[in-house]
Design a protein around this motif. Structure first.
Motif, mmCIF file in Angstrom:
data_model
loop_
_atom_site.group_PDB
_atom_site.id
_atom_site.type_symbol
_atom_site.label_atom_id
_atom_site.label_comp_id
_atom_site.label_asym_id
_atom_site.label_seq_id
_atom_site.Cartn_x
_atom_site.Cartn_y
_atom_site.Cartn_z
ATOM 1 N N SER A 181 -23.254 87.734 56.682
ATOM 2 C CA SER A 181 -22.036 87.493 57.461
ATOM 3 C C SER A 181 -21.815 88.504 58.581
ATOM 4 O O SER A 181 -21.360 88.105 59.670
ATOM 5 C CB SER A 181 -20.817 87.442 56.535
ATOM 6 N N LEU A 185 -21.081 87.075 62.254
ATOM 7 C CA LEU A 185 -19.814 87.404 62.902
ATOM 8 C C LEU A 185 -20.062 88.091 64.244
ATOM 9 O O LEU A 185 -19.364 87.823 65.232
ATOM 10 C CB LEU A 185 -18.986 88.304 61.991
ATOM 11 N N TYR A 214 -14.386 84.225 56.886
ATOM 12 C CA TYR A 214 -14.762 84.365 58.294
ATOM 13 C C TYR A 214 -13.507 84.353 59.181
ATOM 14 O O TYR A 214 -13.381 85.153 60.112
ATOM 15 C CB TYR A 214 -15.691 83.233 58.717
#
Length: 383
Positions: A181, A185, A214
């Motif tokens: 992630s 991101l 997120y």
């Protein structure tokens, strides 16, 4: 005690570059440092990630030969001494999953019989992770594979974004489940213009937790697609109605169960406003893309003017590149946990994010006995 390998490291977002001359010195001392890195793949396309990891470590790939004989059997030959060393086996999973699994098992067993001290498998995408629940009269194949890896000699595993985090409980040795992630991101923030006008989308209620994670870190809105177009694991027959009811079957009066209404999905609904927004669908695996294409069509109808798909593992099987190219999806962003260069040639919409940095740092920390907590900074359980 083996001499520790110290490398400059800023953060999981930094681009690692060792000083000039350091690579040569580290390569010469790699064997004496007490660890070696091998690639278990027999195809050149699948060794790219291993090469990137060893370049960041300033080491060389261990000398080995992995190939398929004419009758289809896998043969592995270790070409150097590994006695008393920590061995890291990097195994990416191409389309031929079963061959890759056998290559990993045979290499691990070969290293075990060659008296390696520890054998750590670096398996960015763990195969059979979708078969981690009992389905009717099937089996939990993921647990079987975990037992096979332990029997072959593995003592530790580094992987990334397991399909179900509970899979870690199948193993009898430590599992480090890293997250992609931070890299995804970062891609959103740096590569998507006007991302502040975006909304994070879960293509099914089951993916809502990941999407929420997120959205909270990017400080964006959240939308969830729900209805008859979805196709999730929860909808599969899990054997609760097995064996089937027979018309003339005699049932003991005391065993009669109340009748339940048949499950029926509601009409397709998008919970959340996507009109005039950039829609970013997030998930862990993108394989058969029909559900993503259907979700993109719904979002387009609801007014989204640009649609991105972000996933850790880009399996992209069968006709996935063609379907993506012909769909309303503007871009599919995946990491290089799985080789997909052929699919990228077929579909320019597919983009790749490199995660070799975090894998190389995990190898360094495990060998030196350092904490792994730094690699999980600002990462939530729902990633």
């Amino acid at each position: 005690m083996p001499r520790k390998l110290l490398l400059p490291y800023k953060s999981v977002f930094s681009h690692f570059r060792a000083p000039r001359g350091l690579h040569d010195a580290l390569a010469m001392n790699a064997a004496r440092s007490g660890y070696r890195v091998f690639s278990a793949n027999s195809t050149a396309a699948s060794t790219e990630l291993a090469k990137k990891i060893t370049e960041r470590l300033g080491a060389e790939l261990g000398k080995s030969v992995v190939y398929q004989e004419t009758n289809g059997e896998t043969r592995v030959e270790i070409k150097e001494s590994v006695r008393g060393q920590d061995i890291f086996i990097i195994q990416t999973i191409p389309r031929d999953v079963n061959t890759a699994v056998m290559e990993l098992l045979i290499m691990a067993y070969a290293l075990k019989t060659s008296c390696a001290r520890n054998i750590i498998g670096v398996i960015p995408y763990f195969p059979y992770s979708k078969q981690s629940k009992m389905r009717k009269r099937g089996s939990i194949v993921c647990k079987l594979l975990a037992s096979m890896l332990a029997k072959a000699g593995l003592t530790h595993i580094i992987t990334m974004d397991l399909h179900q985090k509970e899979i870690q409980g199948f193993f009898s040795f430590p599992v480090d489940n890293l997250r992609a992630s931070p890299f995804l991101l970062q891609y959103i923030q740096e590569e998507i213009p006007d991302y502040r006008n975006a909304v994070i989308v879960a293509k099914s209620p089951g993916a809502a937790k990941r999407a929420q994670s997120y959205a909270e870190r990017l400080r964006l809105g959240l939308a969830v697609i729900h209805g008859e177009a979805q196709c999730t694991e929860q909808d599969m027959d899990d054997g609760r109605h097995s064996p089937p009811m027979l018309k003339n079957a005699t049932v003991h009066p005391g065993l009669e169960l109340p009748l339940m209404m048949a499950k029926e999905k509601p009409p397709i609904t998008v919970v959340g406003d996507v009109g005039g927004r950039i829609a970013i669908i997030v998930d862990d695996i993108i394989d058969d893309v029909e559900s993503f294409v259907a979700a993109a069509e719904i979002l387009k109808e609801r007014g989204a003017y640009k649609i991105f798909v972000m996933a850790t593992h880009g399996l992209l099987s069968a006709d996935a590149p063609r379907l993506i190219e012909e769909s309303s999806i503007d871009e599919v962003v995946v990491t290089n946990t799985v080789p997909h260069e052929v699919q990228k040639l077929q579909c320019p919409k597919i983009k790749t994010v490199d995660i070799s940095l975090i894998l190389s740092e995990a190898i360094r920390r495990i060998h030196n006995g350092e904490s792994m907590a730094y690699l999980f900074r600002n990462i939530t359980v729902d990633d």
